[in-house]
Design an enzyme around this catalytic site. Sequence first.
Site, short mmCIF file in Angstrom:
data_model
loop_
_atom_site.label_atom_id
_atom_site.label_comp_id
_atom_site.label_asym_id
_atom_site.label_seq_id
_atom_site.Cartn_x
_atom_site.Cartn_y
_atom_site.Cartn_z
N CYS A 53 0.83 -1.22 0.00
CA CYS A 53 0.00 0.00 0.00
C CYS A 53 0.85 1.26 0.00
CB CYS A 53 -0.91 0.01 1.22
SG CYS A 53 -1.99 -1.41 1.32
N1 SAJ Z 1 6.33 2.38 8.83
C1 SAJ Z 1 7.37 3.15 9.34
N2 SAJ Z 1 7.08 4.07 10.31
C2 SAJ Z 1 5.79 4.25 10.77
C3 SAJ Z 1 4.75 3.46 10.23
C4 SAJ Z 1 5.05 2.52 9.26
O1 SAJ Z 1 8.53 3.01 8.95
O2 SAJ Z 1 5.58 5.08 11.66
C5 SAJ Z 1 6.64 1.42 7.76
C6 SAJ Z 1 6.25 0.00 8.12
O3 SAJ Z 1 7.31 -0.65 8.78
C7 SAJ Z 1 5.97 -0.61 6.74
C8 SAJ Z 1 5.43 0.57 5.95
O4 SAJ Z 1 5.86 1.75 6.63
O5 SAJ Z 1 7.18 -1.06 6.15
C9 SAJ Z 1 3.90 0.58 5.83
O6 SAJ Z 1 3.41 0.39 7.14
P1 SAJ Z 1 1.84 0.66 7.53
O7 SAJ Z 1 1.78 0.71 9.02
O8 SAJ Z 1 1.31 1.80 6.80
O9 SAJ Z 1 1.11 -0.69 7.15
P2 SAJ Z 1 0.51 -1.20 5.78
O10 SAJ Z 1 1.41 -1.07 4.64
O11 SAJ Z 1 -0.03 -2.55 6.10
O12 SAJ Z 1 -0.69 -0.18 5.51
C10 SAJ Z 1 -2.01 -0.59 5.67
C11 SAJ Z 1 -2.85 0.43 4.97
N3 SAJ Z 1 -4.20 -0.04 4.85
C12 SAJ Z 1 -4.85 0.14 3.68
O13 SAJ Z 1 -4.34 0.67 2.72
C13 SAJ Z 1 -6.24 -0.34 3.61
C14 SAJ Z 1 -2.84 1.75 5.73
O14 SAJ Z 1 -3.83 2.64 5.19
C15 SAJ Z 1 -3.16 1.52 7.18
O15 SAJ Z 1 -3.14 2.77 7.87
C16 SAJ Z 1 -2.09 0.61 7.75
O16 SAJ Z 1 -2.27 -0.67 7.07
C17 SAJ Z 1 -2.27 0.42 9.24
O17 SAJ Z 1 -2.57 1.43 9.91
O18 SAJ Z 1 -2.02 -0.70 9.70
#
Ligand code: SAJ
Length: 439
Positions: free
Chosen positions: A278
């Site tokens: 995403c």
């Molecule tokens: N990450 C960081 N720092 C942060 C947060 C995340 O480095 O503060 C990294 C994570 O390690 C990962 C990437 O960014 O590698 C993405 O992380 P994410 O927490 O955004 O998780 P995803 O990719 O699973 O995003 C999904 C998305 N859901 C949908 O698109 C329906 C996102 O909109 C959600 O907000 C997220 O899940 C969530 O909150 O879990």
Amino acid sequence: MTQTYDRFEKLKAALADRSACVGVMGLGYVGLPLALHFVEAGFSVLGFDIDEDRVAALMNGESYVVDIDAAAVAAAVESGRFCATTDMERLGEPSTISICVPTPLRKTRDPDMSFVRGAIDKIGENLRDGQLIVLESTSYPGTTEELLVPMVGTAGFEVGTNVFVASSPERVDPANEVWTIANTPKIVGGVTEACTELCACLYGTIVKDVVRVGRPITAELTKLMENTFRSVNIGLANEMALICQGLGVDVWEVTDAAATKPFGYMPFYPGPGIGGHCIPVDPLYLAWKMRGQGAQARFIDLADDINRSMPQYVVSRIAGMLNDRGLAVRGAKVLLLGVAYKKNVSDVRESPAVDVMLELSEQGANVRYHDPHVSNLMVVEQEYDSTPLSAACLSEADIVVILTDHDDFSADEIVEHAQAVFDARNLLAGISSAKIERL
Ligand code: SAJ
């Protein structure tokens, strides 16, 4: 108008009394949970997928999606109200079709619309009077009106009159036990009011809150806003890490302190880069669209640059720690802890850990990894198996690198046995030692 009214009322009634057959195109981590929610709501559901193995597995009562139990699949099949098929000629059967196919990037980092176009073409070949077609896949703003609407016309129908079209972007967060399909508000935006209303009726059968917006492009941009917000703020967190390193300040302490502000601030944390299907991808669909309009989405491009530079930065910090110990990267024994793109998942798609692994290998390091959620990993042509974690394998490494902060990992065990640790996730929060450096 009377005909439209009849079709509208007929579909609305069929959704209300569950006599409508509901279709889902694409049975992955978005489509399969969606299909099962519609079965649970009382519908007969026809699931379409191009992958024969997936269809066979589902019809055999098996699940290949992390948070979908095989028992739930088996029960749905046994109920006689869920059927998975590769037969796209059956696309005329369901009254509604939700398109949940992948929207990845090409190697050029431009949108790969082949799955969406393929789905729309198949639907167009079998489109029938009175159907509602909904695009759930995350895509660039304008996709529904630029690809779906013309398909309806080409098939001899008129949107809002005898076929209904809307956008309702997926908001599925795999393995999230708090926010599920049922309690996550669903955005719906139709080409006409009747399209919006029918889409709201469909999703209102499985979702507590349906949020209507005026147009499909509004719904598409809503989803892109959500994930661009994350990418940009993660990029800021990563830039703050570089700033803090330059000033000799602990970025984790700064972030935790900022998070005590009860208003006007939301913590994001630095890391080795961003992975998953995403956040590294969705914002680039918007940037690509804007480039096509002769405009630049500068925040998106800058955040993407910063986030994609983090693996290289992590490798430079590893090289620095080895150098401080009189060691070169070439020939150094490096143990990576965690290769999944985020904690407690097994998904390695776009994982920055893979980029770190590749760079270290190219610089001649002897790289091994341990990840309790990822038993093996293909990096370019090289296959790696997860090394069993032990005191010996920790102590044998010249440096241990924490890239994913799985809950399975024991901070104390790592610190006790490792010679040196680079912690890119602050897994070792609160532990100070000369052998530890953090992002
Ligand atoms: N990450 C960081 N720092 C942060 C947060 C995340 O480095 O503060 C990294 C994570 O390690 C990962 C990437 O960014 O590698 C993405 O992380 P994410 O927490 O955004 O998780 P995803 O990719 O699973 O995003 C999904 C998305 N859901 C949908 O698109 C329906 C996102 O909109 C959600 O907000 C997220 O899940 C969530 O909150 O879990």
